[in-house]
Motif scaffolding. Sequence first.
Motif, short mmCIF file in Angstrom:
data_model
loop_
_atom_site.label_atom_id
_atom_site.label_comp_id
_atom_site.label_asym_id
_atom_site.label_seq_id
_atom_site.Cartn_x
_atom_site.Cartn_y
_atom_site.Cartn_z
N LEU A 1 0.82 -1.21 0.00
CA LEU A 1 0.00 0.00 0.00
C LEU A 1 0.86 1.26 0.00
O LEU A 1 0.63 2.21 0.74
N PHE A 2 1.88 1.24 -0.84
CA PHE A 2 2.79 2.37 -1.06
C PHE A 2 3.64 2.72 0.16
O PHE A 2 4.20 3.80 0.24
N GLN A 3 3.76 1.78 1.08
CA GLN A 3 4.70 1.97 2.17
C GLN A 3 6.11 1.51 1.78
O GLN A 3 7.07 1.83 2.44
N GLY A 4 6.19 0.76 0.68
CA GLY A 4 7.47 0.26 0.20
C GLY A 4 7.80 -1.09 0.82
O GLY A 4 7.42 -1.37 1.96
N ALA A 5 8.50 -1.91 0.06
CA ALA A 5 8.89 -3.24 0.55
C ALA A 5 10.19 -3.67 -0.12
O ALA A 5 10.43 -3.37 -1.29
N THR A 6 11.03 -4.38 0.64
CA THR A 6 12.32 -4.86 0.15
C THR A 6 12.49 -6.33 0.48
O THR A 6 12.23 -6.75 1.62
N ILE A 7 12.89 -7.11 -0.51
CA ILE A 7 13.32 -8.48 -0.25
C ILE A 7 14.83 -8.55 -0.52
O ILE A 7 15.34 -7.81 -1.36
N ALA A 8 15.52 -9.41 0.20
CA ALA A 8 16.97 -9.50 0.07
C ALA A 8 17.41 -10.94 0.22
O ALA A 8 16.75 -11.75 0.87
N PHE A 9 18.56 -11.24 -0.40
CA PHE A 9 19.15 -12.56 -0.28
C PHE A 9 20.45 -12.42 0.52
O PHE A 9 21.41 -11.80 0.05
N PRO A 10 20.49 -12.95 1.75
CA PRO A 10 21.68 -12.79 2.60
C PRO A 10 22.90 -13.51 2.02
O PRO A 10 22.80 -14.60 1.46
N LEU A 11 24.05 -12.88 2.14
CA LEU A 11 25.30 -13.49 1.68
C LEU A 11 25.56 -14.80 2.40
O LEU A 11 26.12 -15.74 1.84
N SER A 12 25.12 -14.90 3.65
CA SER A 12 25.36 -16.10 4.46
C SER A 12 24.65 -17.33 3.91
O SER A 12 25.01 -18.47 4.26
N LYS A 13 23.65 -17.14 3.04
CA LYS A 13 22.92 -18.27 2.47
C LYS A 13 23.48 -18.67 1.11
O LYS A 13 22.85 -19.45 0.39
N THR A 14 24.64 -18.12 0.75
CA THR A 14 25.33 -18.49 -0.48
C THR A 14 26.66 -19.14 -0.12
O THR A 14 26.98 -19.35 1.05
N GLN A 15 27.47 -19.43 -1.13
CA GLN A 15 28.81 -19.97 -0.90
C GLN A 15 29.78 -18.92 -0.43
O GLN A 15 30.96 -19.20 -0.19
N GLY A 16 29.30 -17.66 -0.27
CA GLY A 16 30.17 -16.58 0.16
C GLY A 16 30.98 -16.00 -0.98
O GLY A 16 30.75 -16.31 -2.15
N PHE A 17 31.91 -15.13 -0.64
CA PHE A 17 32.77 -14.52 -1.66
C PHE A 17 34.14 -14.26 -1.06
O PHE A 17 34.27 -13.59 -0.03
N ASP A 18 35.18 -14.81 -1.71
CA ASP A 18 36.55 -14.67 -1.21
C ASP A 18 37.45 -13.93 -2.19
O ASP A 18 38.67 -13.95 -2.05
N GLY A 19 36.84 -13.27 -3.18
CA GLY A 19 37.62 -12.54 -4.18
C GLY A 19 37.85 -13.31 -5.46
O GLY A 19 38.15 -12.71 -6.50
N ASN A 20 37.78 -14.63 -5.40
CA ASN A 20 37.93 -15.44 -6.61
C ASN A 20 36.65 -15.38 -7.44
O ASN A 20 35.58 -15.03 -6.95
N THR A 21 36.75 -15.74 -8.71
CA THR A 21 35.59 -15.72 -9.59
C THR A 21 34.51 -16.65 -9.06
O THR A 21 34.74 -17.85 -8.89
N THR A 22 33.34 -16.09 -8.79
CA THR A 22 32.25 -16.85 -8.17
C THR A 22 30.96 -16.55 -8.91
O THR A 22 30.60 -15.39 -9.12
#
Length: 398
Positions: free
Chosen positions: A290-311
Motif C-alpha cells: 500500500l505504497f509503504q514500500g517493501a524490500t526483499i533481500a538474499f543474505p550473503l550467508s545463504k550463499t557460498q560466500g565470496f573470497d575474491g575469486n571468480t564466483t
Amino acid sequence: CNIDFEQKSTLAPMKQIDPRKWKSLIFLLSLIYSCRRVTSHNPLALHHLYDIAEGEEIVVSLRGHDLDGDKTTATVTKLPTKGTLYQLSYVFDKHGYDPKTGTPITTVPTLVTGQNSRLVYHRPDFDYTSHILGDNEISKRRDSDEFEYTVNDNRGGGESLPGKITFVSNKTRRLVSSEFLFKDEGWKIVGNKHNISDVRHEAARRGDMSRYIYGVDDLIDVDAKRNDRKLWKFLLPEKYTGWFGVWYGGMFEFTLSSLNGDYSGVNSHWVEEKLHPLNLVEIYCRSCDLFQGATIAFPLSKTQGFDGNTTSYSLIMKETEGWMKDPQNVLYEWTVPSKCSFIEILSGITSVRILGDFTNWYETVNIDNVQWVPAPSRGRYHVPICAQDTPNCRKCSC
C-alpha cells in the motif's frame, strides 16, 4: 376446500414465531436473492510466457479467465517493441491451413477477431543488441518482448485490467541481461564517496573475466571495532525495473570476482549497534504494501560466500529459497516473505542492488554475466492465478 371452523380442529396449533427470528429469516432470504442476482464476475486477462525462436511465429489465444464460464473477447492495448502482431488469416481461423498471418495490428486499441481470441506474434529475424544501441537505449531495452491486452465478457462483468504476454528467446531464455560487451549499459554505484557514481568498463580480459564492469571502494567509514558502516553496491539500470511477474520461480544469475582486497574476514554492517548480516542482493518496490514500500533481500550467508575469486551465483526467485523481507524497523528481525508479497515486489520493481563492498578496507569488485531467466514456460498459467486478481498482485489469495 370447505372447512367447518365450528367443528373442533384436528390440526395441531401453530407455534408463534419470535419476531426476531422473522427478521433474521427475512434478512437471509434477501441476501440469497441479492447473491442470485449477481450474474457475472470480472474476467481476468492472464499473464502469459512463451519461448520463441528468431524469425518464428506463434499463435496465442487471449481468452480470458472467467469464473462464470462466459465467452470473452480480447483487445490489444499495447503493441510489442520488437515483434509484430497479426490477426489470423481467414483460412487458418476457419480451417487451420497456412498462412497463419492476416492483417497486421499496428494501432491500439484493436479488437482480436480470431476464434477464441487468437492472434499471431512474429519475432524478428534479428533482435537488436548492445553494439547498435545508444547508451540511453541499452540501459532501458530488455531481452524479452511483450504486449498488453484486456478481455471483456460482454455480460456485465466489464473490461478487465491489462494482462501481459511475454516472449523470450528459446535459446537464452533471458528476460533481461547485461554482458557489457561494449558499454557499462548504464550501471551505477551507490553508497560510495558520492551518492551515485559511475562504474568502470573493462573491454579486455583479466583472469577469468572478459568484458565486464567494476567498482572501486573510495570511502572507508569504520567504527571503533573497525566494521565498515558504509557499504557500496552496484545499482542496476532502468531495464531491470518495472513489471517482472513472470520471473517468479526463475533464476537471478551473475558472476563476481576481485583484483584486489583483503577477503580474510567478512565485512559486517552495524545498524544502531545491532549486527545485521550482509545482503548479497536487494530488490525494492516503492508501490508495494500500500505504497509503504517493501524490500526483499538474499543474505550473503545463504550463499557460498565470496573470497575474491571468480564466483557465480544462481538465486532461485521463490519465497521459499532463502529470500528475506525487510520489516522496515531495526527493532524487528527480517522475516520470510509470503508468496503474495514476493510476487507483488517482482510485479513492481523500483530498484535492484548487488553488493560490492565485501571487506572492511579498500577493494575492487568486478561483475559480469548478469541475467534474469524465467522458469520453464507454462503459457497462460505461468503466473499463479491466485496472484492475478490485479496485474500488480495487490489483490492476492495465494
